[in-house]
Enzyme design. Structure first.
Site, PDB file in Angstrom:
ATOM      1  N   TYR A  91       0.832  -1.212   0.000  1.00 52.87           N
ATOM      2  CA  TYR A  91       0.000   0.000   0.000  1.00 52.87           C
ATOM      3  C   TYR A  91       0.868   1.264   0.000  1.00 52.87           C
ATOM      4  CZ  TYR A  91      -3.609   3.176   1.913  1.00 52.87           C
ATOM      5  OH  TYR A  91      -4.478   4.210   2.144  1.00 52.87           O
TER       6      TYR A  91
ATOM      7  N   LYS B 208       1.152   4.190  -2.753  1.00 51.23           N
ATOM      8  CA  LYS B 208       0.827   5.580  -2.398  1.00 51.23           C
ATOM      9  C   LYS B 208       2.009   6.513  -2.649  1.00 51.23           C
ATOM     10  CE  LYS B 208      -3.455   5.197  -1.037  1.00 51.23           C
ATOM     11  NZ  LYS B 208      -4.505   5.656  -1.960  1.00 51.23           N
TER      12      LYS B 208
END
Ligand code: NAI
Length: 309
Positions: free
Chosen positions: A170, A174
């Site tokens: 993640y 990001k």
């Protein structure tokens, strides 16, 4: 009169949480909205049109205009169809809010290939795909001598720009989205299109359990309501924000900050022999700013990179 009167927006992942607030606030400011949401579970499984349909119904109930799109942002052609649906339904596309997301937290040694691929696909490819289709459309419009009004607002995370344990997939996606935003901002500046990104902290399906769920401190859910994320987003989408581009905004409830990007810190000359490098790096480390904590501030404490070797 709203600050987005007559503008056409696509908000991805707009059936719940932060995306829902983006769609509602933009509509209340006068934008026509394509409400995209695949409607799956928090890890990306399944599909359900109901959340997006409910948001469209809410917008219509307040007198706004919106349509449902049930596509998957990680599928390139479906992302293209979202942009095309905005153009076919409302005559243009002006604002893309790339917000759809899933979570599959694991420590690196426990992360499966599928956990990695799914998260990278929804976040990173899911940001590229709608942006790419819109950028092509805006460039063709500019080449045809027509006026272009374009805004891309992407969704990074404190995890990506500061670093959070259990989120290599993640956080990498990001961080990629933050870098994507800086580069796309430079590439699209000549067309007058701005590109910014958000690093939100908000109470949602994705985060409620991580923040204590039912045992969370009183008032926390309200203090970091996802509605706060929609305030800066709606403004960034507005004409007044024309000169704000390539920025990353850290938003926690009413608190808004700008996350400053990587900069070259202290410099030194390398030695020829790697065995002699210790003192050189020690000197650099003593001068370099600490990495940020998840609060975005200089970090000190156990488990974090120290200033000395
Ligand atoms: P959420 O789980 O409430 O909403 C995400 C929405 O995206 C869901 O409605 C889901 O159906 C949709 N979605 C997932 N995969 C999709 C796909 N492939 N195509 C279309 N739609 C899809 O989560 P939340 O908190 O509202 O998250 C929104 C964004 O903000 C995400 O990108 C998330 O990573 C980011 N974010 C949220 C933070 C928070 O504190 N809530 C912190 C940092 C980032």
């Amino acid at each position: 009169m709203g600050i987005l009167d007559g503008k056409v927006a696509l908000v991805t992942g707009a059936g719940r949480g932060i995306g829902r607030e983006h769609a509602l606030m933009m509509a209340s400011e006068g934008a026509n909205v394509v409400v995209n949401d695949l409607g799956g579970d928090a890890a990306g499984g399944g599909a359900d049109a109901t959340p997006a349909q409910d948001v469209v119904a809410e917008i219509e109930a307040m007198g706004g205009e919106a349509v449902v799109n049930g596509g998957n942002v990680a599928i390139f052609d479906e992302a293209g169809a979202m942009v095309q649906q905005a153009i076919d339904t409302f005559g243009d596309i002006n604002i893309i809010v790339n917000n759809a997301g899933i979570l599959r937290d694991r420590m690196l040694f426990s992360m499966s290939e599928d956990d990695w691929d799914a998260v990278i696909a929804v976040h990173l490819k899911g940001t590229f795909a709608p942006s790419n289709h819109a950028a092509k459309y805006w460039r063709e419009k500019a080449k045809a001598g027509e006026d272009v009004y374009g805004r891309i607002i992407n969704t990074a995370s404190p995890s990506g720009i500061y670093g959070n344990v259990g989120q290599t997939n993640y956080g990498a996606a990001k961080a990629g989205i933050a870098a994507f935003s800086l580069i796309a901002a430079q590439e699209l500046a000549k067309y007058g299109v701005t590109v910014n990104c958000l690093a939100p902290t908000a109470w949602s399906r994705m985060t409620a359990d991580l923040m204590g769920g039912d045992n969370a401190p009183d008032g926390l859910a309200e203090a970091i309501s996802p509605r706060w994320i929609a305030v800066i987003t709606s403004w960034l989408a507005s004409p007044e924000a024309q000169n704000v581009t390539g920025r990353c905004f850290d938003i926690r409830g009413e608190n808004l900050g700008i996350a400053e990007g990587w900069h070259l810190g202290p410099v030194a000359k390398q030695t020829d022999d790697p065995a002699d490098m210790g003192p050189v790096v020690a000197e650099l480390m003593s001068k370099a700013r600490l990495n940020a904590s998840m609060a975005g501030t200089d970090h000190e404490g156990p488990g974090f990179p120290s200033q000395s070797i």
